[in-house]
Design a protein around this motif. Structure first.
Motif, mmCIF file in Angstrom:
data_model
loop_
_atom_site.group_PDB
_atom_site.id
_atom_site.type_symbol
_atom_site.label_atom_id
_atom_site.label_comp_id
_atom_site.label_asym_id
_atom_site.label_seq_id
_atom_site.Cartn_x
_atom_site.Cartn_y
_atom_site.Cartn_z
ATOM 1 N N PRO A 156 0.792 -1.226 0.000
ATOM 2 C CA PRO A 156 0.000 0.000 0.000
ATOM 3 C C PRO A 156 0.830 1.285 0.000
ATOM 4 O O PRO A 156 1.865 1.369 0.643
ATOM 5 C CB PRO A 156 -0.830 -0.114 1.276
ATOM 6 N N GLU A 157 0.306 2.246 -0.746
ATOM 7 C CA GLU A 157 0.810 3.620 -0.716
ATOM 8 C C GLU A 157 -0.178 4.511 0.033
ATOM 9 O O GLU A 157 0.208 5.531 0.585
ATOM 10 C CB GLU A 157 1.007 4.148 -2.144
ATOM 11 N N ARG A 158 -1.469 4.100 0.002
ATOM 12 C CA ARG A 158 -2.538 4.829 0.693
ATOM 13 C C ARG A 158 -3.479 3.805 1.329
ATOM 14 O O ARG A 158 -3.823 2.805 0.710
ATOM 15 C CB ARG A 158 -3.359 5.670 -0.293
ATOM 16 N N ILE A 159 -3.888 4.099 2.558
ATOM 17 C CA ILE A 159 -4.884 3.283 3.249
ATOM 18 C C ILE A 159 -5.873 4.240 3.903
ATOM 19 O O ILE A 159 -5.480 5.098 4.693
ATOM 20 C CB ILE A 159 -4.264 2.369 4.326
ATOM 21 N N GLU A 160 -7.148 4.086 3.548
ATOM 22 C CA GLU A 160 -8.182 4.935 4.133
ATOM 23 C C GLU A 160 -9.137 4.084 4.956
ATOM 24 O O GLU A 160 -9.659 3.079 4.480
ATOM 25 C CB GLU A 160 -8.968 5.671 3.053
ATOM 26 N N TRP A 182 -12.719 4.187 6.764
ATOM 27 C CA TRP A 182 -13.984 4.917 6.706
ATOM 28 C C TRP A 182 -14.930 4.320 7.741
ATOM 29 O O TRP A 182 -15.173 3.109 7.736
ATOM 30 C CB TRP A 182 -14.574 4.788 5.313
ATOM 31 N N GLN A 183 -15.445 5.168 8.614
ATOM 32 C CA GLN A 183 -16.393 4.745 9.645
ATOM 33 C C GLN A 183 -17.674 5.537 9.482
ATOM 34 O O GLN A 183 -17.645 6.767 9.464
ATOM 35 C CB GLN A 183 -15.806 4.993 11.039
ATOM 36 N N ASP A 184 -18.786 4.828 9.351
ATOM 37 C CA ASP A 184 -20.092 5.471 9.228
ATOM 38 C C ASP A 184 -20.430 6.243 10.498
ATOM 39 O O ASP A 184 -20.137 5.786 11.611
ATOM 40 C CB ASP A 184 -21.151 4.396 8.974
ATOM 41 N N ARG A 185 -20.996 7.422 10.321
ATOM 42 C CA ARG A 185 -21.481 8.236 11.440
ATOM 43 C C ARG A 185 -22.878 8.747 11.089
ATOM 44 O O ARG A 185 -23.247 8.825 9.920
ATOM 45 C CB ARG A 185 -20.548 9.430 11.689
ATOM 46 N N GLU A 186 -23.632 9.137 12.103
ATOM 47 C CA GLU A 186 -24.991 9.647 11.878
ATOM 48 C C GLU A 186 -24.969 10.873 10.978
ATOM 49 O O GLU A 186 -24.006 11.646 10.975
ATOM 50 C CB GLU A 186 -25.639 10.009 13.216
ATOM 51 N N HIS A 187 -26.051 11.038 10.244
ATOM 52 C CA HIS A 187 -26.297 12.202 9.387
ATOM 53 C C HIS A 187 -25.227 12.348 8.294
ATOM 54 O O HIS A 187 -24.951 13.451 7.849
ATOM 55 C CB HIS A 187 -26.394 13.489 10.228
ATOM 56 N N ARG A 188 -24.630 11.241 7.919
ATOM 57 C CA ARG A 188 -23.579 11.210 6.885
ATOM 58 C C ARG A 188 -22.366 12.056 7.264
ATOM 59 O O ARG A 188 -21.630 12.541 6.423
ATOM 60 C CB ARG A 188 -24.146 11.620 5.523
ATOM 61 N N GLU A 245 -16.487 9.483 9.413
ATOM 62 C CA GLU A 245 -15.078 9.711 9.749
ATOM 63 C C GLU A 245 -14.205 9.012 8.727
ATOM 64 O O GLU A 245 -14.386 7.820 8.467
ATOM 65 C CB GLU A 245 -14.771 9.167 11.141
ATOM 66 N N ARG A 246 -13.264 9.762 8.141
ATOM 67 C CA ARG A 246 -12.345 9.205 7.138
ATOM 68 C C ARG A 246 -10.912 9.525 7.561
ATOM 69 O O ARG A 246 -10.520 10.687 7.615
ATOM 70 C CB ARG A 246 -12.633 9.795 5.759
ATOM 71 N N ARG A 247 -10.158 8.479 7.841
ATOM 72 C CA ARG A 247 -8.749 8.632 8.217
ATOM 73 C C ARG A 247 -7.897 8.111 7.065
ATOM 74 O O ARG A 247 -8.045 6.962 6.644
ATOM 75 C CB ARG A 247 -8.446 7.832 9.480
ATOM 76 N N LEU A 248 -6.982 8.941 6.584
ATOM 77 C CA LEU A 248 -6.132 8.582 5.453
ATOM 78 C C LEU A 248 -4.684 8.487 5.905
ATOM 79 O O LEU A 248 -4.144 9.420 6.498
ATOM 80 C CB LEU A 248 -6.252 9.622 4.338
ATOM 81 N N PHE A 249 -4.070 7.336 5.597
ATOM 82 C CA PHE A 249 -2.650 7.121 5.843
ATOM 83 C C PHE A 249 -1.950 7.098 4.484
ATOM 84 O O PHE A 249 -2.357 6.358 3.588
ATOM 85 C CB PHE A 249 -2.422 5.789 6.561
ATOM 86 N N THR A 250 -0.900 7.889 4.337
ATOM 87 C CA THR A 250 -0.131 7.967 3.096
ATOM 88 C C THR A 250 1.314 7.609 3.410
ATOM 89 O O THR A 250 1.916 8.175 4.330
ATOM 90 C CB THR A 250 -0.207 9.389 2.501
ATOM 91 N N GLY A 275 7.876 6.400 6.832
ATOM 92 C CA GLY A 275 6.777 5.642 7.437
ATOM 93 C C GLY A 275 5.444 6.057 6.855
ATOM 94 O O GLY A 275 5.194 5.888 5.670
ATOM 95 N N TRP A 276 4.592 6.660 7.691
ATOM 96 C CA TRP A 276 3.240 7.011 7.289
ATOM 97 C C TRP A 276 2.870 8.389 7.808
ATOM 98 O O TRP A 276 3.198 8.735 8.939
ATOM 99 C CB TRP A 276 2.222 5.999 7.833
ATOM 100 N N ASP A 277 2.172 9.167 6.982
ATOM 101 C CA ASP A 277 1.518 10.392 7.411
ATOM 102 C C ASP A 277 0.046 10.067 7.586
ATOM 103 O O ASP A 277 -0.528 9.302 6.809
ATOM 104 C CB ASP A 277 1.643 11.500 6.367
ATOM 105 N N GLU A 278 -0.568 10.666 8.578
ATOM 106 C CA GLU A 278 -1.988 10.433 8.836
ATOM 107 C C GLU A 278 -2.727 11.757 8.783
ATOM 108 O O GLU A 278 -2.249 12.783 9.280
ATOM 109 C CB GLU A 278 -2.196 9.806 10.207
ATOM 110 N N GLY A 279 -3.893 11.736 8.149
ATOM 111 C CA GLY A 279 -4.744 12.914 8.088
ATOM 112 C C GLY A 279 -6.196 12.513 8.011
ATOM 113 O O GLY A 279 -6.519 11.333 7.943
ATOM 114 N N LEU A 280 -7.056 13.508 8.002
ATOM 115 C CA LEU A 280 -8.495 13.282 7.887
ATOM 116 C C LEU A 280 -8.972 13.815 6.550
ATOM 117 O O LEU A 280 -8.373 14.714 5.967
ATOM 118 C CB LEU A 280 -9.229 14.011 9.016
ATOM 119 N N LEU A 281 -10.080 13.238 6.066
ATOM 120 C CA LEU A 281 -10.746 13.708 4.856
ATOM 121 C C LEU A 281 -12.165 14.099 5.201
ATOM 122 O O LEU A 281 -12.797 13.485 6.072
ATOM 123 C CB LEU A 281 -10.774 12.611 3.791
ATOM 124 N N TYR A 282 -12.672 15.114 4.519
ATOM 125 C CA TYR A 282 -14.092 15.430 4.667
ATOM 126 C C TYR A 282 -14.914 14.245 4.181
ATOM 127 O O TYR A 282 -14.548 13.564 3.219
ATOM 128 C CB TYR A 282 -14.463 16.647 3.838
#
Length: 192
Positions: free
Chosen positions: A159-163, A165-171, A174-179, A184-191
């Motif tokens: 992997p170069e990217r691993i996301e 995705w966790q379902d939450r109410e009202h759409r 939560e999206r956590r992206l590892f690059t 090693g790895w950088d971690e961030g969030l996505l809308y």
């Protein structure tokens, strides 16, 4: 400090194995052919760790031909009952033959014989043709171990990217992206 995405994967995968009724190791595999045409199918995860995610197939199949011309792929795990997904994108490499041999030896005998009998992804005139080929393989290997066919092996997606995705109410998911980085790895969030 960035969390290790493989540790998080292990945690989510353990929950999926405990809660999913069927094939918690099922993952969609996306490939692209030489003309840029995408293709998608379900395969089974048969090994994973920091080196990557392993699946097996006939090397003459459509997916293997596509991976030969474009050694990049995407994987998707979707665990509906847990309301989670994991997306993985990366580079493909064949597994070492010894790893493929070891895994092939764990398959049921009928699955081993099926690997010899199948011309995976190629046209089949009728089901009886495949069944006759299966019967021929039963006779060919009667009374002996079934070796791994030379046209059957595994692939590892590094992997170069691993996301995650966790379902939450009202759409408001939560999206956590590892690059992957050189260190090693950088971690961030996505809308969502």
């Amino acid at each position: 400090m960035t969390e290790n995405p493989f540790t998080l994967f292990d945690h989510w995968f353990a929950e999926a194995r405990a809660n999913e009724l069927n094939d918690s190791n099922a993952m969609a595999l996306a490939t692209v052919d030489a003309e840029g045409q995408p293709s998608l199918r379900m395969v089974l995860l048969k090994g994973h760790g920091p080196e990557g995610f392993i699946f097996y197939t006939n090397q003459q199949s459509r997916k293997a031909r596509e991976l030969t011309v474009n050694p990049h792929a995407a994987l998707l795990f979707h665990w509906k009952s847990l309301r989670r997904q994991i997306r993985i994108e990366g580079h493909i490499t064949p597994v070492d033959p010894a790893i493929a041999d070891a895994y092939f030896a764990t398959r049921s005998r009928d699955s081993q014989l099926g690997a010899w009998a199948s011309d995976q992804s190629r046209p089949l005139d009728r089901r009886e043709t495949f069944e006759a080929r299966f019967d021929e393989m039963q006779a060919r290997f009667a009374g002996q171990d079934v070796p791994r066919p030379p046209h059957w092996s595994g692939y590892r997606v590094t992997p170069e990217r691993i996301e995650f995705w966790q379902d939450r109410e009202h759409r408001l998911h939560e999206r956590r992206l590892f690059t992957r980085t050189d260190d090693g790895w950088d971690e961030g969030l996505l809308y969502p």
